[in-house]
Design an enzyme around this catalytic site. Structure first.
Site, PDB file in Angstrom:
ATOM      1  N   HIS A  34       0.977  -1.048  -0.315  1.00  0.00           N
ATOM      2  CA  HIS A  34      -0.098   0.090   0.236  1.00  0.00           C
ATOM      3  C   HIS A  34       0.836   1.500  -0.001  1.00  0.00           C
ATOM      4  O   HIS A  34       0.231   1.958  -0.887  1.00  0.00           O
ATOM      5  CB  HIS A  34      -0.994  -0.187   1.177  1.00  0.00           C
ATOM      6  N   HIS A  92      -9.819   3.451  -0.884  1.00  0.00           N
ATOM      7  CA  HIS A  92     -10.701   3.148   0.378  1.00  0.00           C
ATOM      8  C   HIS A  92     -10.969   1.437   0.408  1.00  0.00           C
ATOM      9  O   HIS A  92     -12.557   1.429   0.692  1.00  0.00           O
ATOM     10  CB  HIS A  92     -11.037   4.277   1.425  1.00  0.00           C
ATOM     11  N   ARG A 113      -7.359  16.207   3.056  1.00  0.00           N
ATOM     12  CA  ARG A 113      -6.298  16.534   3.250  1.00  0.00           C
ATOM     13  C   ARG A 113      -4.818  16.450   2.256  1.00  0.00           C
ATOM     14  O   ARG A 113      -4.080  17.687   2.666  1.00  0.00           O
ATOM     15  CB  ARG A 113      -5.832  15.441   4.437  1.00  0.00           C
TER      16      ARG A 113
END
EC number: 6.3.5.3
Length: 724
Positions: A34, A92, A113
């Site tokens: 990841h 996600h 963010r």
């Protein structure tokens, strides 16, 4: 969490000792698939990421692209500051399977963010969602939860969700995909990066308190989903607080406006350890961090929990010592926690906890030391030719009402796509348009993939995905500017899966290069594999295009009976033979076929579509994609205007349902000018004209299909009927 034996040997060799428990966990997360892209990075050099418009390319939290300036300031002699947009995309996937609401919501929070950390203000979101077969109850449960999570978070933070896609395919049953893109707005003066600047500057953590949620999230995202993932892996899913994120957005804006930030990184995968170590590593520096200084919301947290928890709504800032007090004042004003947790150094990346050193490593080795995987790849097999013989009327009704081609209004009506007063064209059209008034530029946004296409032919299907998104943008009169991608695949250790993944990387890269649309950033999500098998290789692309002004021709035809409806692109393929591979028609009727050939000059096609879309004689324009010509025609009629169409084809089924991308339907008052514009670029076929009664009549061979706008509207509410 456990560090693989081969990785542990490398770490021990580098450190000259056994790693501490915290170090081992940090390496395990930051060297995971990841974070480190161990199986995909060797392939990613295929992408072209440079261009005059590219300010910051791949490798930062988000990419930065300069917009063309269409204001009149230059003529008046006033100095103007370049307007930049940021682009980022994130997945996600595993969290959204375990907890669809929080998994999807925190995906939105994370990509926003990423935008903040570049000194940008978020102005638009796009979500691309993929679920198992729509007739499965579990798929509907995940679908409803994900949409609710996205709408709740996006609506609460006041960022409009304006574009995206939804696809259903049986191979997503055990592993849905939730890909979210964000566009932000900044300029040269406000721009911040994630490159630490100078030893002696302080590291300041601003935002929510750190809890125990999301522990090992990066590691969890790098494994196949197990049968009991919904219960066993729930602690790895973060819990979002959109109200805190909204405060963080506004606080970040104030910090940027006052020039208080030297560099920034949001806390996402691997939490504080990931953000702070990557920040200093990019500057070739180190850090000294005291973990007990981190403001916490749970008692008795240990060093590893503080270091790796992926609690949301937190930012790590590099701040000059003289500005620390002012940063704390702004955080307090917005009711946010603020901790001075350490400082930038020119040594190692070190973390202490209550006087004990728990991490002492070279930051660059931590971030870049993971060895890449050299995996075998098998070429996908050629598809069999197995064409169903479906009744034409039944096929039309089935394809138009399929969940994949039906209206997605149930989804986007839950999103506030008007907030921010920049949305000129909202969801439900080929592409959204956001008004960037600072540059006098309309920013067209299209996002999505096509699982049927890439399942049938990974390489050609991915090329088609890029062309489809570019055609969407062009249909609104914009020319492609840049793109970001989210490359989703199954377990790369399986040669057939890795072969399909390699195909989508190469296909997307080749077409984006052809279109001169640099791929400026992205995300890779592998190990999307479960007990039900691997997902289809899924190359989500979020593409933006720019145009002068904010207006665009509509998708629905006007009730002008004198105007002509033209098809730009092939009606018949390969000397009258139709290639239906990847089509919704074959998916609905269990057939298979080769994937259709793509247009010969896609770049010229896209440029010309944009030019024609901006012509005053163009009354309506719509790209032809999923569901083929049948769905595109059905989407263009309304109660005020219908269509009478004639298909000069020997095979009406093939003509109506093949899905060659790069085609558009144009209603124009100047058909000869359109033919001249596309001369030598693409064929132009006259199909018919509009009616004033909302009727759709398609003469196909010796058959005539007749329906009307009201009936079509009812057929296209498949999702609404099932979920309400």
């Amino acid at each position: 969490m456990s560090l693989a034996d081969s990785d542990r040997e490398l770490v021990v060799d580098e450190l000259g000792r056994e790693p501490t428990r915290a170090e081992a966990a940090l390496f395990e997360n930051l060297w995971s698939e990841h974070c480190a892209y161990r199986s995909s990075r060797p392939l990613l050099s295929a992408f072209e990421s440079e261009g005059e418009q590219v300010v910051v390319g791949p490798g930062d939290d988000a990419a930065v692209v300069a917009l063309p300036d269409n204001t009149d300031d230059e003529e008046s002699g006033d100095e103007t500051q370049d307007t930049y947009i940021t682009m980022g995309i994130e997945s996600h996937n595993h969290p959204s399977y375990v907890d669809p609401f929080d998994g999807a919501a925190t995906g939105v929070g994370g990509i926003v963010r990423d935008t903040l950390s570049m000194g940008a203000y978020p102005i638009a979101l796009a979500d691309s969602l993929y679920f198992g077969a729509f007739d499965r109850e579990h798929s509907k449960y995940l679908f409803e939860g994900v949409v609710e999570g996205i709408s709740h978070y996006g609506n609460c933070i006041g960022v409009p969700t304006v574009a995206g896609s939804v696809d259903f395919h049986p191979d997503y049953e055990g592993n849905p995909l939730v890909n979210v893109a964000c566009v932000g707005l900044t300029d040269e003066e406000r721009l911040v990066t994630a490159v630490a600047q100078e030893p002696g500057n302080k590291l300041v953590l601003v935002g929510n308190g750190t809890g125990r949620d999301g522990l090992g999230g990066a590691s969890f995202a790098s494994e196949d989903l197990s049968e009991d993932a919904e219960t066993e892996d729930r602690p790895a899913v973060q819990v979002g607080d959109p109200y805190a994120e909204k405060l963080l957005i506004e606080a970040n804006e104030q910090l940027i406006e006052e020039g208080l930030i030297e560099s920034a990184r949001d806390l996402g995968a691997a939490g504080l350890g990931g953000a702070s170590s990557e920040l200093v590593a990019k500057g070739g520096l180190g850090a000294e961090i005291e973990l007990e200084r981190v403001h916490q919301r749970e008692p008795n947290m240990n060093a590893l929990e503080i270091l790796l928890a992926e609690s949301q709504e937190r930012m790590c800032y590099e701040v000059a010592p003289e500005n620390v007090e002012r940063v704390a004042e702004i955080a307090e004003r917005f009711d946010l926690g603020c901790s001075v947790i350490g400082e930038v150094t020119d040594g190692n990346y070190t973390c202490t906890f209550e006087g004990e050193t728990v991490v002492d490593v070279d930051a660059e080795f931590l971030g870049e030391g993971a060895p890449m995987n050299d995996l075998p790849a098998e070429e996908p097999a050629e598809p069999e030719i197995d064409l169903p013989d479906a009744d034409l009327e039944d096929a039309f009704e089935t394809v138009v009402s399929s969940p994949n081609t039906a209206s997605k209004r149930w989804v986007y009506r839950q999103y506030d796509h008007e907030v921010g007063v920049r949305t000129s064209v909202g969801p439900g059209d080929d592409a959204a348009i956001i008004a960037v008034r600072e540059a006098g530029t309309g920013l067209a946004i299209s996002a999505g993939a096509a699982p049927n296409w890439t399942d049938a032919a990974p390489y050609e299907g991915a090329r088609a995905v890029a062309l489809e998104n570019a055609t969407n943008v062009a249909a609104k009169g914009a020319t492609p500017l840049a793109a970001v991608d989210c490359l989703n695949g199954g377990n790369p250790e399986k040669p057939d899966v890795y072969g399909g993944f390699k195909g989508i990387v190469d296909g997307l890269a080749d077409m984006c290069a052809t279109l001169e649309a640099p791929v400026v950033g992205g995300n890779v999500s592998l190990y999307n594999d479960s007990v039900t098998g691997p997902i289809p290789p899924t190359p989500t692309l979020a593409m933006v295009g720019a145009k002068d002004g904010y207006d665009a021709p509509p998708l629905s035809v006007a009730p002008d009976t004198d105007a002509e409806l033209l098809l730009v692109g092939d009606l018949a393929l390969e000397d009258g033979e139709f290639a239906l591979g990847g089509s919704e028609y074959l998916a609905r009727f269990d057939g298979s076929d080769a994937f259709p050939a793509l247009p010969g000059d896609p770049a010229a096609l896209v440029r010309t579509v944009a030019e024609v879309a901006n012509d005053d004689a163009t009354l309506a324009i719509h790209d032809v994609s999923h569901g083929g010509l049948a769905v595109a025609l059905a989407e263009m009629v309304s109660d005020e205007a219908g269509l009478e169409v004639s298909l000069p084809a020997d095979d009406p089924t093939g003509a109506l349902f093949h899905e060659q991308p790069g085609r558009v339907l144009i209603q124009t008052a100047a058909p000869d000018a359109v033919r001249e514009a596309f001369d030598g670029v693409a064929p132009v076929v006259s199909l018919g004209s509009a009616t004033t009664d909302g009727r759709l009549a398609i003469a196909a061979g010796d058959r005539t299909l007749e329906t009307d706008a009201a009936t079509i509207r009812d057929r296209r509410t498949t999702i609404d009927r099932e979920l309400e």
